[in-house]
Design a protein around this motif. Structure first.
Motif, mmCIF file in Angstrom:
data_model
loop_
_atom_site.group_PDB
_atom_site.id
_atom_site.type_symbol
_atom_site.label_atom_id
_atom_site.label_comp_id
_atom_site.label_asym_id
_atom_site.label_seq_id
_atom_site.Cartn_x
_atom_site.Cartn_y
_atom_site.Cartn_z
ATOM 1 N N GLY A 248 13.873 -3.951 -4.602
ATOM 2 C CA GLY A 248 12.773 -4.908 -4.577
ATOM 3 C C GLY A 248 11.920 -4.782 -3.328
ATOM 4 N N GLN A 249 12.566 -4.607 -2.179
ATOM 5 C CA GLN A 249 11.822 -4.458 -0.932
ATOM 6 C C GLN A 249 10.986 -3.174 -0.934
ATOM 7 N N VAL A 250 11.551 -2.089 -1.430
ATOM 8 C CA VAL A 250 10.813 -0.825 -1.480
ATOM 9 C C VAL A 250 9.630 -0.935 -2.446
ATOM 10 N N LEU A 251 9.838 -1.584 -3.566
ATOM 11 C CA LEU A 251 8.749 -1.750 -4.519
ATOM 12 C C LEU A 251 7.634 -2.619 -3.953
ATOM 13 N N ARG A 252 7.998 -3.647 -3.192
ATOM 14 C CA ARG A 252 6.984 -4.493 -2.566
ATOM 15 C C ARG A 252 6.126 -3.694 -1.576
ATOM 16 N N VAL A 253 6.769 -2.843 -0.780
ATOM 17 C CA VAL A 253 6.020 -2.008 0.172
ATOM 18 C C VAL A 253 5.150 -0.998 -0.569
ATOM 19 N N GLN A 254 5.694 -0.381 -1.621
ATOM 20 C CA GLN A 254 4.920 0.587 -2.383
ATOM 21 C C GLN A 254 3.719 -0.067 -3.070
ATOM 22 N N SER A 255 3.903 -1.290 -3.549
ATOM 23 C CA SER A 255 2.801 -1.996 -4.199
ATOM 24 C C SER A 255 1.665 -2.272 -3.226
ATOM 25 N N SER A 256 1.997 -2.726 -2.035
ATOM 26 C CA SER A 256 0.947 -2.999 -1.045
ATOM 27 C C SER A 256 0.253 -1.725 -0.606
ATOM 28 N N GLU A 257 1.016 -0.645 -0.430
ATOM 29 C CA GLU A 257 0.403 0.614 -0.004
ATOM 30 C C GLU A 257 -0.507 1.198 -1.082
ATOM 31 N N ILE A 258 -0.090 1.111 -2.319
ATOM 32 C CA ILE A 258 -0.909 1.690 -3.380
ATOM 33 C C ILE A 258 -2.183 0.890 -3.578
ATOM 34 N N ARG A 259 -2.128 -0.423 -3.302
ATOM 35 C CA ARG A 259 -3.341 -1.234 -3.369
ATOM 36 C C ARG A 259 -4.324 -0.840 -2.268
ATOM 37 N N VAL A 260 -3.795 -0.612 -1.085
ATOM 38 C CA VAL A 260 -4.656 -0.183 0.030
ATOM 39 C C VAL A 260 -5.291 1.168 -0.271
ATOM 40 N N LYS A 261 -4.502 2.094 -0.826
ATOM 41 C CA LYS A 261 -5.044 3.407 -1.170
ATOM 42 C C LYS A 261 -6.123 3.314 -2.246
ATOM 43 N N ARG A 262 -5.917 2.437 -3.221
ATOM 44 C CA ARG A 262 -6.938 2.304 -4.258
ATOM 45 C C ARG A 262 -8.229 1.720 -3.686
ATOM 46 N N ARG A 263 -8.122 0.769 -2.784
ATOM 47 C CA ARG A 263 -9.322 0.218 -2.152
ATOM 48 C C ARG A 263 -10.016 1.281 -1.294
ATOM 49 N N GLN A 264 -9.253 2.100 -0.615
ATOM 50 C CA GLN A 264 -9.854 3.165 0.189
ATOM 51 C C GLN A 264 -10.547 4.201 -0.692
ATOM 52 N N ARG A 265 -9.983 4.515 -1.839
ATOM 53 C CA ARG A 265 -10.654 5.446 -2.750
ATOM 54 C C ARG A 265 -11.945 4.860 -3.284
ATOM 55 N N ALA A 266 -11.954 3.543 -3.546
ATOM 56 C CA ALA A 266 -13.187 2.907 -4.012
ATOM 57 C C ALA A 266 -14.259 2.943 -2.921
ATOM 58 N N GLU A 267 -13.864 2.703 -1.679
ATOM 59 C CA GLU A 267 -14.828 2.784 -0.585
ATOM 60 C C GLU A 267 -15.335 4.212 -0.392
ATOM 61 N N GLU A 268 -14.467 5.185 -0.581
ATOM 62 C CA GLU A 268 -14.895 6.579 -0.471
ATOM 63 C C GLU A 268 -15.918 6.928 -1.547
ATOM 64 N N LYS A 269 -15.662 6.483 -2.778
ATOM 65 C CA LYS A 269 -16.638 6.718 -3.851
ATOM 66 C C LYS A 269 -17.964 6.045 -3.554
ATOM 67 N N ALA A 270 -17.917 4.843 -2.978
ATOM 68 C CA ALA A 270 -19.161 4.145 -2.646
ATOM 69 C C ALA A 270 -19.943 4.873 -1.556
ATOM 70 N N GLN A 271 -19.217 5.467 -0.589
ATOM 71 C CA GLN A 271 -19.894 6.222 0.463
ATOM 72 C C GLN A 271 -20.501 7.521 -0.055
ATOM 73 N N GLN A 272 -20.011 8.044 -1.158
ATOM 74 C CA GLN A 272 -20.549 9.281 -1.720
ATOM 75 C C GLN A 272 -21.807 9.069 -2.542
ATOM 76 N N VAL A 273 -22.116 7.836 -2.894
ATOM 77 C CA VAL A 273 -23.277 7.578 -3.748
ATOM 78 C C VAL A 273 -24.588 8.002 -3.087
ATOM 79 N N PRO A 274 -24.870 7.653 -1.800
ATOM 80 C CA PRO A 274 -26.150 8.094 -1.206
ATOM 81 C C PRO A 274 -26.316 9.607 -1.180
ATOM 82 N N VAL A 275 -25.221 10.332 -0.956
ATOM 83 C CA VAL A 275 -25.318 11.791 -0.927
ATOM 84 C C VAL A 275 -25.587 12.353 -2.315
ATOM 85 N N LYS A 276 -24.922 11.809 -3.317
ATOM 86 C CA LYS A 276 -25.097 12.317 -4.674
ATOM 87 C C LYS A 276 -26.459 11.964 -5.264
#
Length: 306
Positions: A248-276
């Motif tokens: 349970g503890q490992v899953l809780r940490v993995q859940s928070s990390e994967i949420r952070v990574k998904r938000r970072q990927r969304a921000e990366e896609k948003a930063q690519q819009v002006p270039v594209k």
């Protein structure tokens, strides 16, 4: 005279009778011959008639595919079967796709691409150098068409796995914290969700049911995909199982990390819009804007100089 007439009439009647008998005998022989032929065809052994009873795909297409498979194996490298099997695993093993079918499909695709490119070049009426380039390009495109299809399938599947992973980890975390075991939590995810990740979890459960260890089944899940987040999750679960860390503890940490990574990927896609958007802005929007703004001024200047 009467005697001669009677004799001539007798001769004519005899000739007609003989002619009718000959015709009836010939017709009888023809009918008899046809009936004998039909009887021979129906009474022929199965070894002679089974080739005619087989469908067109088995008589023509299957031998053609076997010849293409032998030629494809000669053209491919020694490790081509393993590489193609790896691509099929990453692509999710599409229905009807095997290693032999991919190898044979490359040869058939090259032949079809060559013929289509040749017909296209003849329709264009191009010269010999251009025709050779078009035909060669069509053959190469047809040869690599199955590989491109598998690559696209693997790319779409990986993107879908990456999208579904955060929700699946959240469901695993909730199930484990509610009191279920890790195997039961995986079963809940496989039962209540849809998509390639649910299929992979169901396969993990089946492998564990036939006697394979949990760590080996999870490592097999990591080997069947090229998504880094899935590999990270599997590595964390294997280490937790090996060292006895609470799941349970490992899953809780993995859940928070994967949420952070998904938000970072969304921000990366948003930063690519002006270039594209720069390319369509320069070649599509700005020319129209210049015409609308500078067009009337240019027309007025031209009228003034006239």
């Amino acid at each position: 005279m009467i005697l001669l007439f009677v004799m001539g009439l007798a001769l004519v009647v005899s000739a007609l009778v003989l002619l009718s008998l000959a015709l009836n005998e010939g017709e009888g022989h023809g009918v008899t011959r046809s009936l004998a032929l039909l009887q021979a065809m129906t009474a022929a052994p199965k070894e002679l008639t089974e080739d005619l009873d087989r469908p067109f795909a088995d008589r023509v297409l299957q031998p053609l595919q076997q010849r293409a498979l032998r030629l494809g194996r000669r053209l491919s490298g020694a490790d081509s079967a393993e590489r193609i099997r790896r691509k099929l695993e990453v692509a999710g093993n599409p229905a009807g796709w095997t290693v032999d079918r991919v190898v044979g499909g490359k040869v058939l695709g090259a032949v079809v691409g060559l013929v289509v490119a040749l017909l296209f070049s003849l329709m264009l009426g191009a010269g010999l150098p251009v025709r050779l380039v078009v035909v060669l390009g069509g053959a190469v495109a047809g040869f690599f068409a199955p590989s491109m299809f598998l690559y696209q399938k693997a790319y779409d599947r990986s993107a879908q796995l990456q999208r579904e992973l955060p929700d699946a980890i959240d469901l695993l975390t909730i199930s484990v914290e509610a009191g279920l075991g890790f195997d039961a939590a995986i079963q809940q995810v496989a039962r209540n969700t849809e998509g390639p990740l649910a299929d992979e979890f169901a396969r993990v459960l089946r492998e564990m049911q036939i006697g394979q260890g949990r760590s080996m089944a999870l490592r097999g899940l990591a080997d069947r995909t090229n998504v880094p987040d899935v590999r990270t999750f599997v590595g964390a679960m294997v280490q937790a199982d090996a060292f006895g860390i609470p799941i349970g503890q490992v899953l809780r940490v993995q859940s928070s990390e994967i949420r952070v990574k998904r938000r970072q990927r969304a921000e990366e896609k948003a930063q690519q819009v002006p270039v594209k958007i720069t390319v369509p802005l320069i070649f599509c929007i700005l020319p129209c804007l210049f015409i609308a703004v500078m067009g009337p001024a240019a027309i007025s200047i031209m009228d003034s100089f006239r």
